[in-house]
Design a protein around this motif. Structure first.
Motif, PDB file in Angstrom:
ATOM      1  N   VAL A   1     -11.127  69.450   5.315  1.00 53.20           N
ATOM      2  CA  VAL A   1      -9.834  69.860   5.629  1.00 53.20           C
ATOM      3  C   VAL A   1      -9.200  70.844   5.311  1.00 53.20           C
ATOM      4  CG1 VAL A   1      -9.037  67.069   5.543  1.00 53.20           C
ATOM      5  CG2 VAL A   1      -8.814  68.646   3.441  1.00 53.20           C
TER       6      VAL A   1
ATOM      7  N   SER B   1      -5.073  63.570  14.160  1.00 49.78           N
ATOM      8  CA  SER B   1      -6.402  63.390  13.606  1.00 49.78           C
ATOM      9  C   SER B   1      -6.340  64.254  12.168  1.00 49.78           C
ATOM     10  CB  SER B   1      -7.264  63.892  14.584  1.00 49.78           C
ATOM     11  OG  SER B   1      -8.568  63.939  13.971  1.00 49.78           O
ATOM     12  N   TYR B   2      -5.928  65.477  12.215  1.00 50.91           N
ATOM     13  CA  TYR B   2      -5.717  66.110  11.222  1.00 50.91           C
ATOM     14  C   TYR B   2      -4.679  65.503  10.015  1.00 50.91           C
ATOM     15  CZ  TYR B   2      -5.311  69.888   7.768  1.00 50.91           C
ATOM     16  OH  TYR B   2      -5.370  70.614   6.648  1.00 50.91           O
TER      17      TYR B   2
ATOM     18  N   LYS C   1      -3.931  62.537   9.723  1.00 54.62           N
ATOM     19  CA  LYS C   1      -4.762  61.216   9.299  1.00 54.62           C
ATOM     20  C   LYS C   1      -5.735  61.570   8.333  1.00 54.62           C
ATOM     21  CE  LYS C   1      -7.347  57.292  11.306  1.00 54.62           C
ATOM     22  NZ  LYS C   1      -7.842  56.929  12.574  1.00 54.62           N
ATOM     23  N   SER C   2      -6.373  62.657   8.366  1.00 58.88           N
ATOM     24  CA  SER C   2      -7.500  63.116   7.406  1.00 58.88           C
ATOM     25  C   SER C   2      -6.745  63.611   6.159  1.00 58.88           C
ATOM     26  CB  SER C   2      -8.251  64.262   7.969  1.00 58.88           C
ATOM     27  OG  SER C   2      -8.949  63.828   9.152  1.00 58.88           O
TER      28      SER C   2
END
Length: 490
Positions: free
Chosen positions: A296, A313-314, A316-317
């Motif tokens: 990340v 998406s980022y 969520k990561s």
């Protein structure tokens, strides 16, 4: 709306392996927008309200008439009455007036007073907890009240632990204000008045009521626990089936009908807070290494050029990354600067919460993920709550004309099982675990306490399991109550 009719979606089976709530929400929203001709329903109108109400009525009929699956239509009636009957095996005072009056604590005059405590504990500890956990927590708090004259405020019950603790404290405050008189507490919680009047009255006693309702909306005193927990669920539990409990499952149903299942819009400032927090963490060698290892680590300025899907998406990561950090931190494996500890010293959840605030990016990542991918779990405004109630009323009219007469609570309950079943199918989770009813949970607890199947069967067959809310209050008591209300609340 054929593509998102719950029966149709359930028949299509699993979406794909590894799907989560965000994947399921995206799948549903795309089909809703297609059914609605390319536009979501963003505000009330006679035409829009009728579309939603017809869908609501159709799904209600579909669920209460299908024979192969259980229905939750009796959720607030027989299920709760049976739960009281089984609970009375362990706590006779919840059902029996004589047992309540003779209770060793000396806190109850009748079973309704005991039920007021028990149902308050049930409603308050319900937030984001499964039914069995909710029931176990409620009994724990009920026992604590019987022993100590107050709910415990030093336990954490699930992800919404802070909100639950706040409401437990609020019940204790009401009990003190009412002179430790549970009949007066019951009357205060069931009193109906305008939201603005309740807020003014509560403020005199240092109680800030922030429920999302319009100023002139008629609400119940139990809204002090929040619009969902207090003004909906608690009222339904005690036998008032007029309010609709707008919980996260009802909101997913509403979002499926209107195309608003995902907010799709960032809260102002969250992207900037994420960028600032990531930049700050990247300056720390230990944190930068953890971010690289987790995949990340990025140039913070790249966040500004991401489209919504990439940003989601980022974010969520980053949520998953934070959860790993939180677990390590609470277990005492790392220090505040993320370097390893030579000697493990565990940290509290409050310590982890303070770290989360200091880092900044975990909160921003959660906000962005919630906005761009995860389902909306609560109404965005007081106006939305009123809109929902208006549509529910219209759906009830449609149902009655077709021979299905029911309350708002019945309708909400009838939609509850299939919505949970739908998300379980789309994400590969067990619907049986999600669709436990309160009587089933209480039976399981009673068995764990050593009661036999015969004991439980006898309790279920016995009469008088009903709640103590329909009793007519004598005229003299009504006058006394009005005097108390003026004295307490002005």
């Amino acid at each position: 709306m054929p593509s998102v009719f719950v029966g149709t979606l359930l028949q299509r089976g699993a979406l794909f392996e590894g799907a989560d709530n965000a994947d399921a929400s995206a799948y549903i929203v795309a089909r809703t927008i297609s059914d609605l001709g390319g536009e979501t329903i963003r505000k009330p109108s006679p035409e829009a309200n009728l579309v939603i109400a017809r869908m609501m009525a159709a799904e209600t009929i579909w669920n209460v008439t299908r024979s192969e699956q259980p229905t939750s239509l009796n959720w607030y009636t027989k299920s709760i009455d049976d739960m009281i009957g089984v609970a009375s095996l362990m706590y006779p005072e919840i059902k029996d007036d004589d047992a309540a009056a003779a209770h060793a604590s000396g806190r109850f005059r009748d079973s309704r007073e005991a039920q007021t405590v028990f149902f308050a504990a049930t409603a308050i500890t319900s937030q984001n907890n499964k039914v069995f956990e909710n029931m176990r927590y409620a009994l724990e708090e009920y026992r604590h009240f019987c022993l100590n004259g107050a709910f415990s405020t030093d336990r954490i019950y699930g992800a919404k632990g802070a909100a639950i603790k706040h409401n437990l404290e609020r019940f204790n405050t009401l009990y003190e204000l009412a002179g430790n008189d549970l009949t007066r507490v019951h009357r205060l919680l069931t009193m109906k008045l305008r939201m603005s009047d309740l807020q003014s009255v509560a403020a005199k006693y240092g109680i800030r009521v922030t429920g999302s309702e319009l100023a002139d909306e008629m609400v119940y005193g139990s809204i002090v626990f929040g619009p969902k927990v207090g003004n909906g669920f608690f009222q339904n539990l005690i036998g008032n089936h007029t309010p609709v409990t707008i919980d996260l499952w009802f909101m997913r149903t509403w979002g499926r009908y209107t195309g608003s299942l995902v907010r799709g819009q960032l809260v102002d400032g969250t992207l900037e807070r994420l960028e600032k927090g990531v930049r700050k963490s990247m300056r720390s060698p230990a944190m930068r290494k953890l971010m690289h290892d987790a995949g990340v680590a990025i140039d913070p300025t790249a966040l500004r050029t991401m489209d919504h899907q990439s940003l989601f998406s980022y974010a969520k990561s980053m949520r998953l990354f934070w959860e790993g950090i939180r677990r390590a931190y609470v277990a005492g494996k790392v220090k505040d600067d993320m370097t390893e500890k030579a000697r493990k010293v565990t940290k509290s959840n409050e310590d982890a919460s303070n770290l989360k605030q200091r880092l900044g990016w975990p909160l921003a990542a959660e906000s962005i993920a919630d906005a761009l991918g995860y389902p909306v779990d609560s109404p965005k405004s007081a106006g939305t709550r009123k809109w929902i109630r208006d549509v529910v009323s219209l759906a009830l009219d449609i149902l009655e004309k077709q021979g299905y007469r029911m309350t708002a609570a019945d309708l909400q309950a009838s939609l509850w099982f299939p919505e949970k079943e739908l998300f379980s199918v789309l994400t590969g989770r067990s619907p049986e675990l999600m669709n436990t009813s309160y009587d089933e949970a209480m039976i399981r607890i009673a068995k764990n306490e050593g009661f036999s199947n015969d004991d439980i069967s006898q309790a279920l067959r016995s009469n008088g399991n009903g709640r103590r809310t329909g009793r007519k209050v004598p005229e003299a008591d009504q006058r006394r109550f009005e005097g108390e209300r003026v004295r307490l609340f002005g």
